[in-house]
Design a protein around this motif. Structure first.
Motif, PDB file in Angstrom:
ATOM      1  N   ILE A  49       9.920  90.281  75.081  1.00 12.01           N
ATOM      2  CA  ILE A  49      10.863  89.671  74.888  1.00 12.01           C
ATOM      3  C   ILE A  49      11.154  88.364  76.276  1.00 12.01           C
ATOM      4  O   ILE A  49      11.631  87.366  75.972  1.00 12.01           O
ATOM      5  N   ALA A  50      10.697  88.975  77.408  1.00 12.75           N
ATOM      6  CA  ALA A  50      10.965  88.114  78.647  1.00 12.75           C
ATOM      7  C   ALA A  50       9.866  86.872  78.503  1.00 12.75           C
ATOM      8  O   ALA A  50      10.297  85.893  79.207  1.00 12.75           O
ATOM      9  N   GLY A  51       8.738  87.142  78.003  1.00 10.82           N
ATOM     10  CA  GLY A  51       7.885  86.112  77.961  1.00 10.82           C
ATOM     11  C   GLY A  51       6.855  86.265  79.106  1.00 10.82           C
ATOM     12  O   GLY A  51       5.966  85.412  79.171  1.00 10.82           O
ATOM     13  N   LEU A  52       6.777  87.453  79.699  1.00  5.86           N
ATOM     14  CA  LEU A  52       5.768  87.695  80.753  1.00  5.86           C
ATOM     15  C   LEU A  52       4.452  88.324  79.929  1.00  5.86           C
ATOM     16  O   LEU A  52       3.603  88.289  80.651  1.00  5.86           O
ATOM     17  N   GLU A  53       4.545  88.533  78.691  1.00  7.20           N
ATOM     18  CA  GLU A  53       3.399  89.003  77.898  1.00  7.20           C
ATOM     19  C   GLU A  53       3.698  88.188  76.657  1.00  7.20           C
ATOM     20  O   GLU A  53       4.664  87.867  76.272  1.00  7.20           O
ATOM     21  N   SER A  54       2.499  87.755  76.169  1.00  8.57           N
ATOM     22  CA  SER A  54       2.228  87.176  74.720  1.00  8.57           C
ATOM     23  C   SER A  54       1.842  88.084  73.653  1.00  8.57           C
ATOM     24  O   SER A  54       0.931  88.781  74.010  1.00  8.57           O
ATOM     25  N   PRO A  55       2.495  88.161  72.547  1.00 10.51           N
ATOM     26  CA  PRO A  55       2.222  89.144  71.470  1.00 10.51           C
ATOM     27  C   PRO A  55       0.768  88.668  70.948  1.00 10.51           C
ATOM     28  O   PRO A  55       0.618  87.410  70.649  1.00 10.51           O
ATOM     29  N   ARG A  65      16.002  81.163  67.303  1.00  9.93           N
ATOM     30  CA  ARG A  65      14.852  80.056  67.757  1.00  9.93           C
ATOM     31  C   ARG A  65      13.533  80.738  67.935  1.00  9.93           C
ATOM     32  O   ARG A  65      13.653  81.588  68.718  1.00  9.93           O
ATOM     33  N   ASP A  66      12.461  80.469  67.562  1.00  7.97           N
ATOM     34  CA  ASP A  66      11.191  81.054  67.765  1.00  7.97           C
ATOM     35  C   ASP A  66      10.646  80.595  69.375  1.00  7.97           C
ATOM     36  O   ASP A  66      10.355  79.429  69.566  1.00  7.97           O
ATOM     37  N   VAL A  67      10.678  81.704  70.011  1.00  8.15           N
ATOM     38  CA  VAL A  67      10.315  81.247  71.615  1.00  8.15           C
ATOM     39  C   VAL A  67       9.261  82.115  71.687  1.00  8.15           C
ATOM     40  O   VAL A  67       8.567  82.239  73.031  1.00  8.15           O
ATOM     41  N   THR A  68       8.139  82.331  70.983  1.00 11.18           N
ATOM     42  CA  THR A  68       6.935  83.281  71.165  1.00 11.18           C
ATOM     43  C   THR A  68       5.960  82.498  72.292  1.00 11.18           C
ATOM     44  O   THR A  68       5.385  83.161  72.964  1.00 11.18           O
ATOM     45  N   ALA A  69       6.020  81.248  72.098  1.00 11.45           N
ATOM     46  CA  ALA A  69       4.961  80.465  72.839  1.00 11.45           C
ATOM     47  C   ALA A  69       5.624  79.892  73.843  1.00 11.45           C
ATOM     48  O   ALA A  69       4.897  79.303  74.962  1.00 11.45           O
ATOM     49  N   GLU A  70       7.009  80.241  74.439  1.00  7.30           N
ATOM     50  CA  GLU A  70       7.632  79.440  75.283  1.00  7.30           C
ATOM     51  C   GLU A  70       7.618  80.301  76.723  1.00  7.30           C
ATOM     52  O   GLU A  70       7.676  81.669  76.529  1.00  7.30           O
ATOM     53  N   PRO A  71       7.559  79.592  77.869  1.00  9.91           N
ATOM     54  CA  PRO A  71       7.714  80.444  79.070  1.00  9.91           C
ATOM     55  C   PRO A  71       8.869  81.160  79.359  1.00  9.91           C
ATOM     56  O   PRO A  71      10.124  80.789  78.663  1.00  9.91           O
ATOM     57  N   PRO A  72       8.888  82.032  80.155  1.00  7.04           N
ATOM     58  CA  PRO A  72      10.210  82.664  80.506  1.00  7.04           C
ATOM     59  C   PRO A  72      11.510  81.917  80.794  1.00  7.04           C
ATOM     60  O   PRO A  72      12.559  81.951  80.490  1.00  7.04           O
ATOM     61  N   SER A  73      10.945  80.720  81.509  1.00 14.18           N
ATOM     62  CA  SER A  73      12.390  79.844  82.181  1.00 14.18           C
ATOM     63  C   SER A  73      12.934  79.056  81.011  1.00 14.18           C
ATOM     64  O   SER A  73      14.007  78.442  81.212  1.00 14.18           O
ATOM     65  N   LYS A  74      12.445  79.139  79.804  1.00 15.01           N
ATOM     66  CA  LYS A  74      13.153  78.561  78.465  1.00 15.01           C
ATOM     67  C   LYS A  74      13.797  79.424  77.619  1.00 15.01           C
ATOM     68  O   LYS A  74      14.269  78.954  76.715  1.00 15.01           O
ATOM     69  N   ARG A  75      13.835  80.764  78.316  1.00 10.72           N
ATOM     70  CA  ARG A  75      14.241  81.813  77.314  1.00 10.72           C
ATOM     71  C   ARG A  75      15.790  82.166  77.563  1.00 10.72           C
ATOM     72  O   ARG A  75      16.382  82.859  76.918  1.00 10.72           O
TER      73      ARG A  75
END
Length: 345
Positions: A49-55, A65-75
């Motif tokens: 959820i945080a973006g520290l890992e990518s599924p 909004r799909d944030v799967t590929a976005e870094p933590p700073s954009k979430r």
């Protein structure tokens, strides 16, 4: 529409599966606790959820909004860690406003937000101290103040109280819950401590082996466990599980066929068990007792397995003494031994 969504999220490390096709929907402003034993996938789910890992498979959505590929700073998230993650050479105030300075927020706005965060976390007067001059609870408050000052709608917390003693854990968790309600933040909180989960959560997500075992309100998980694992993990003490074929029919919630009893476990909460002086019901032998002030936990061995009875007040039973045990049939539930799933009575 859910505010935060995981859609079939999977995370693997080689052959090891950390999170296995997890789907989860979280409402805005809710307090959701990811609960489970070590290695169940709760922290990995938080990191996805945080973006520290990518599924490896699946998607993460925030606000639709799909944030799967976005870094933590954009979430739009803040994080509070077990280790506090404070800079030892910076003062309390400098630690709290550090993220705002990096983002280029002006001095006047920084000062305004700092004053509010200090007031909300009870840190006024500590602005000039270094982390080494603070207690564990005060350091955790600094971490909370840093999350508050960021003014993000989502706060992710990974075992934030595990370094504190029992008294501090109780007080700080009350502060966290009060702040969450006051700020209407969406909080996702990871813990292995089911007492914390029950005290804090709007929704508990119980995980096992990388999957969601059961999710719902704390009351729903306690009163209506979907599996034997859920029954035995939730509750202090947890639900007792006994071999159904070794119990008198009068204690079963229904009367399964004799051949089916061997496939079933009976679950009963400790507070539903009554200790009697009669020979009816189930016979047990006292192993130990613990006086807890308002109640006594009585540990007994029976032909169907070990159990714990929760008895109001102070009860004295000598180890080795024989007792009778009984409960209302409607208070018990049945589980399938092989799958652990709830069985129909």
């Amino acid at each position: 529409m859910a505010f935060i969504e995981l859609q079939g999220a999977t995370k693997k490390w080689g052959a090891a599966v950390g999170v296995d096709r997890v789907s989860l929907a979280i409402d805005q402003g809710s307090f959701v606790v990811l609960l489970g034993p070590s290695g169940c996938g709760k922290s990995t789910t938080l990191r996805l959820i945080a973006g520290l890992e990518s599924p490896d498979e699946g998607r993460v959505l925030i606000g639709g909004r799909d944030v799967t590929a976005e870094p933590p700073s954009k979430r739009g998230i803040s994080m509070v860690f077990q280790s506090y993650a404070l800079f030892p050479h910076l003062s309390v105030a400098e630690n709290i406003v550090f993220g705002l300075k990096v983002r280029g927020v002006g001095r006047a706005e920084r000062d305004q937000r700092l004053a509010l965060a200090l007031q909300r976390t009870g840190l006024k007067g500590y602005e000039s101290r270094k982390p080494a001059q603070l207690s564990g609870g005060q350091r955790q408050r600094v971490a909370l103040a840093r999350a508050i000052i960021a003014d993000h709608p989502i706060c992710l917390m990974d075992e934030p109280l595990s370094n504190l003693d029992a008294k501090l854990r109780h007080s700080v968790r009350q502060e966290i819950r009060s702040l969450q309600r006051e700020l209407n933040m969406t909080v996702i909180y990871v813990t292995h401590d089911q007492t914390e989960a029950m005290a804090l959560a709007d929704v508990v997500v119980l995980m096992k082996d990388g999957r969601i075992e059961q999710s719902g309100s704390p009351a729903a998980l306690y009163e209506d466990p979907a599996t034997a694992f859920s029954a035995s993990f939730i509750g202090t003490p947890p639900m007792t599980l006994l071999a159904a074929e070794r119990l008198p029919e009068s204690l079963l919630p229904a009367a399964p066929q004799a051949g089916d009893r061997a496939k079933l476990l009976l679950g009963i909460r400790p507070e539903s068990i009554r200790v009697t002086e009669t020979q009816g019901g189930l016979q047990g032998r006292v192993q130990n007792s613990e006086f807890m002030g308002a109640e006594t936990f009585l540990y007994a061995e029976t032909q169907a397995g070990a159990l714990i009875a929760r008895i109001p007040g102070r009860v004295s039973r000598d180890p080795g003494s024989d007792i009778g045990l009984e409960w209302k049939r409607d208070d018990a539930v049945l589980f399938d031994k092989a799958s652990g799933a709830r069985a129909k009575a």
